[in-house]
Design a protein around this motif. Structure first.
Motif, PDB file in Angstrom:
ATOM      1  N   ILE A  64     -23.717  -0.159 -15.792  1.00 32.13           N
ATOM      2  CA  ILE A  64     -25.152   0.530 -15.909  1.00 32.13           C
ATOM      3  C   ILE A  64     -26.424  -0.420 -16.013  1.00 32.13           C
ATOM      4  N   GLU A  87     -20.063   6.359 -18.878  1.00 32.81           N
ATOM      5  CA  GLU A  87     -20.805   5.611 -19.616  1.00 32.81           C
ATOM      6  C   GLU A  87     -21.964   5.722 -20.543  1.00 32.81           C
ATOM      7  N   THR A  88     -22.438   5.996 -20.015  1.00 30.39           N
ATOM      8  CA  THR A  88     -24.072   6.667 -21.023  1.00 30.39           C
ATOM      9  C   THR A  88     -23.445   7.927 -21.708  1.00 30.39           C
ATOM     10  N   HIS A  89     -23.234   9.002 -21.315  1.00 27.79           N
ATOM     11  CA  HIS A  89     -22.932  10.114 -22.284  1.00 27.79           C
ATOM     12  C   HIS A  89     -21.246  10.445 -23.056  1.00 27.79           C
ATOM     13  N   ILE A  90     -19.859  10.109 -21.740  1.00 25.06           N
ATOM     14  CA  ILE A  90     -18.675  10.315 -22.460  1.00 25.06           C
ATOM     15  C   ILE A  90     -18.294   9.418 -23.158  1.00 25.06           C
ATOM     16  N   LEU A 104     -21.625   0.766 -29.473  1.00 25.68           N
ATOM     17  CA  LEU A 104     -20.410   1.458 -30.053  1.00 25.68           C
ATOM     18  C   LEU A 104     -19.250   0.963 -30.084  1.00 25.68           C
ATOM     19  N   HIS A 156     -13.285   3.837 -14.790  1.00 24.55           N
ATOM     20  CA  HIS A 156     -14.280   3.842 -13.492  1.00 24.55           C
ATOM     21  C   HIS A 156     -13.534   3.964 -12.089  1.00 24.55           C
ATOM     22  N   PRO A 180     -19.893   7.266 -25.127  1.00 25.67           N
ATOM     23  CA  PRO A 180     -20.496   6.870 -26.263  1.00 25.67           C
ATOM     24  C   PRO A 180     -19.719   8.099 -27.502  1.00 25.67           C
ATOM     25  N   LEU A 181     -20.403   9.210 -27.458  1.00 21.84           N
ATOM     26  CA  LEU A 181     -19.060  10.271 -27.345  1.00 21.84           C
ATOM     27  C   LEU A 181     -17.836  10.492 -28.053  1.00 21.84           C
ATOM     28  N   GLY A 227     -20.714  10.210 -11.454  1.00 24.90           N
ATOM     29  CA  GLY A 227     -19.557  10.440 -12.514  1.00 24.90           C
ATOM     30  C   GLY A 227     -19.534   8.707 -13.267  1.00 24.90           C
ATOM     31  N   ARG A 228     -19.537   7.857 -12.925  1.00 20.77           N
ATOM     32  CA  ARG A 228     -19.485   6.665 -13.938  1.00 20.77           C
ATOM     33  C   ARG A 228     -20.487   6.316 -14.785  1.00 20.77           C
ATOM     34  N   MET A 229     -21.843   6.838 -14.012  1.00 19.71           N
ATOM     35  CA  MET A 229     -22.914   6.571 -14.511  1.00 19.71           C
ATOM     36  C   MET A 229     -22.702   7.737 -15.982  1.00 19.71           C
ATOM     37  N   PHE A 230     -22.449   8.681 -15.594  1.00 23.81           N
ATOM     38  CA  PHE A 230     -22.875   9.908 -16.889  1.00 23.81           C
ATOM     39  C   PHE A 230     -21.635   9.583 -18.142  1.00 23.81           C
TER      40      PHE A 230
END
Lengths: 262, 392
Positions: A218, B82-85, A248, B70, B87-88, B77-80
């Protein structure tokens, strides 16, 4: 207007100085759950959700106001005013790094130092500048967000804190940390990934630490170095942690770097 | 409580291969499971992947081992991820039902539904992350269609709203125009009528008398048309037909006046009356006059020219009943359906054709009196009957 309710502000710890944690695009203040508690003994810690994320007041989401990072920075300044903050430490992840910079320019004196975790002043390539993405790729992300059902069924309020180690509660809370209203998520993504704050970097007068991950898709190392190079007097620490969320994945490393700086 | 229906044990129903003799080959289950498996070390690199996933993506295992997830995702998909999956996964230790597209070796997109769980040691540190992939091509297509349908219905709704609003505005303007027009038409008509009446009082020959009588008829008909147009426009403008009721004055003179006017205007037509009104009627007298005028006008236009038109009015059984009947061709079944709708016109000589509002207004007046206007038509006679309750 109740700023604390709007931004779901949570205050912990004791200490003369405050430390304000701002989450980035994707999740909410839970992002700081492995980092923030460590600072409670020496700081008054302030957590909050950007409007549109987490347990913020979704009814306050105004697409015009939040059509640029400046709207988010205004909220941050208002939180500072409501809590009477002065000389606080700001810790911002991802897009919130730039939101913190904008707030520091709007309200000089609010922050005495800035910790920017995985910052990028611009995500889209521009001539010699390599942000890491093409405009087309950002559009693809927006489309992808639309197609993903995380958040579709999501009128439910996200995230009850503190049950990571109680997976039996998981059924109800599955994926809730990163659940956002799909329209808001898309808009925030657009605002985030099309922002350009390169010109603001040189204006920063607050002492700044840039924490840069290795292998962050990113915000690449190149991007982090650019930020550091353009903020006068700032420091850069490259973490061993990989990915975009060292808070995290490698909290200890982040904490150590922060301690050394503040 | 015991179930009344007893199920036979499975062993009684199936030809027996003793369960103990089948041993699941766990290695084979892993490699050839009907879903893809992939394991990541804490640093995020792939250290194990099953054959199913390799087959689906077209990679050899050694091409994937040591890579990051990745490698199998496109930029979005990578951005999603990294930013959502990511951390979740870190926060709750697992994620379920996440939609991700895998990119095959050939570059094709493979829609997947993905679950993952972190394996942690006793101190909570991640040992590895296990990810399960299920193909979701059809499901994704269906979801896409749902989204498209939602978007489409949203835009259709918006378009329908916009056109409804503009339609309403246009129709309001049109009706305002009609109201103003009707008003402006009354004044010159009143002058013509007054002029004709003055001339009738003077001595004149037969032709002149006939022409003046024709003028009176026309004026009467036109005044009626204008009244109807105005009422119609007003009704549509939201006011409805308003009444000013009065139970103390007799209705009979009003009925008689309407009849007299028409007799004067059409001296060669016979209008017979039968009035037996014994109780006061709480009604709007001029409105009932308009109703009668419309019904009589209709009967004179459509009835057989040589036969009389009969108007009856009586109070009986707590009701006021008023009927107008004429002989002539019965009303067709088709026309019957639309008789009381505005702008409906029966087949008649062009010179006699009105706006098709007379019966509509008459039925609206009936409704305003909490009454009914009905019609019966056969080869003997056509009869319109207005019925209203006397109680007030």
């Amino acid at each position: 207007m109740n700023v604390s309710a709007r931004n779901n502000v949570r205050i912990n710890g004791s200490g003369e100085r405050a430390m304000v944690f701002a989450h980035g695009f994707g999740c909410d203040q839970n992002m700081w759950r492995f980092v923030e508690p460590v600072f409670r003994s020496t700081f008054r810690t302030v957590l909050f959700d950007h409007v549109g994320a987490g347990n913020s007041d979704l009814s306050k989401y105004d697409p015009v106001k939040y059509g640029s990072l400046s709207g988010y920075a205004d909220d941050l300044v208002e939180i500072g005013e409501e809590l009477d903050l002065e000389g606080a430490v700001f810790v911002g992840h991802s897009v919130s790094a730039m939101i913190g910079i904008l707030a520091s320019l709007k309200a000089p004196g609010l922050f005495s130092s800035l910790v920017l975790v995985g910052p990028s002043a611009r995500y889209i390539d521009d001539g010699d500048y390599k942000g890491g993405f093409s405009a087309k790729q950002v559009e693809e992300l927006l489309e992808f967000l639309e197609a993903n059902h995380m958040g579709w069924s999501a009128q439910m309020a996200p995230a009850i804190m503190g049950n990571a180690d109680r997976p039996e509660l998981g059924e109800e809370l599955t994926n809730s940390f990163c659940r956002t209203d799909p329209d808001i998520a898309k808009h925030f993504a657009r605002v985030t990934f099309t922002s350009d704050n390169r010109d603001d970097l040189a204006k920063v007068t607050t002492p700044t630490l840039v924490l840069q991950c290795s292998e962050d898709i990113i915000a690449s190392t190149e991007v982090g170095e650019y930020v550091q190079r353009h903020i006068p007097g700032s420091k850069l620490v490259i973490l061993n942690a990989t990915g975009h969320c060292p808070n995290l994945s490698a909290p200890d490393e982040v904490i150590a770097a922060m301690r050394a700086f503040v | 409580m015991k179930s009344s229906r007893r199920c036979a044990p499975l062993s009684e129903l199936t030809p027996s291969i003793p369960a103990s003799s089948i041993i699941e080959d766990l290695e084979d289950l892993y490699e050839n499971a009907p879903c893809g498996y992939l394991s990541l070390e804490p640093g995020g690199r792939i250290f194990k992947v099953n054959k199913t996933l390799c087959n689906w993506t077209g990679y050899r295992p050694e091409e994937l081992l040591g890579q990051r997830l990745h490698h199998l995702l496109n930029i979005a998909g990578r951005m999603f991820y990294e930013t959502h999956i990511a951390p979740l996964l870190r926060m709750q230790g697992f994620f379920h039902e996440v939609a991700l597209d895998l990119v095959t070796a050939k570059g094709d997109l493979l829609p997947m539904i993905v679950n993952a769980a972190e394996r942690r040691d006793s101190e909570g540190r991640p040992i590895s992350t296990r990810i399960t992939f299920l193909k979701a091509t059809e499901r994704r297509r269906y979801e896409r269609e749902l989204l498209d349908a939602r978007d489409q219905s949203r835009s259709q709704e918006a378009a329908a709203r916009a056109s409804l609003t503009s339609e309403r505005e246009t129709s309001e303007l049109r009706e305002q125009f009609i109201a103003v027009l009707g008003h402006d038409l009354r004044n010159p008509l009143a002058s013509i009528s007054a002029g004709a009446r003055i001339l009738l009082r003077k001595p004149k020959d037969e032709t002149e008398t006939k022409v003046l009588q024709m003028m009176e008829t026309t004026v009467l008909r036109m005044a009626g048309l204008i009244d109807n147009v105005l009422d119609f426009a007003r009704g549509r403008l939201g006011g409805g037909i308003t009444l000013s009721r009065n139970a103390n004055t007799s209705i009979e003179p009003v009925l008689q006046q309407v009849v007299d006017e028409l007799r004067t205007a059409m001296p060669d037509r016979r209008i017979e009356t039968d009035f037996r009104i014994t109780q006061p009627i709480n009604c709007d007298r001029s409105r009932l006059g308009q109703l009668v005028s419309n019904l009589l006008g209709n009967a004179l236009t459509h009835g057989a020219p040589g036969k009389p038109v009969l108007i009856r009015a009586l109070t009986d059984n707590g009701m006021f009943e008023l009927s107008v009947s004429n002989a002539g061709e019965p009303i067709s079944a088709e026309a019957m359906e639309h008789l009381f709708q505005p702008f409906f016109r029966g087949r008649v000589r062009a010179s006699l054709q009105g706006l098709g509002l007379g019966l509509h207004i008459a039925s609206e007046i009936a409704k305003a009196h909490e009454g009914t206007l009905t019609v019966k038509s056969d080869s003997e006679e056509t009869r319109f009957t207005f019925l209203m309750p006397l109680r007030t």
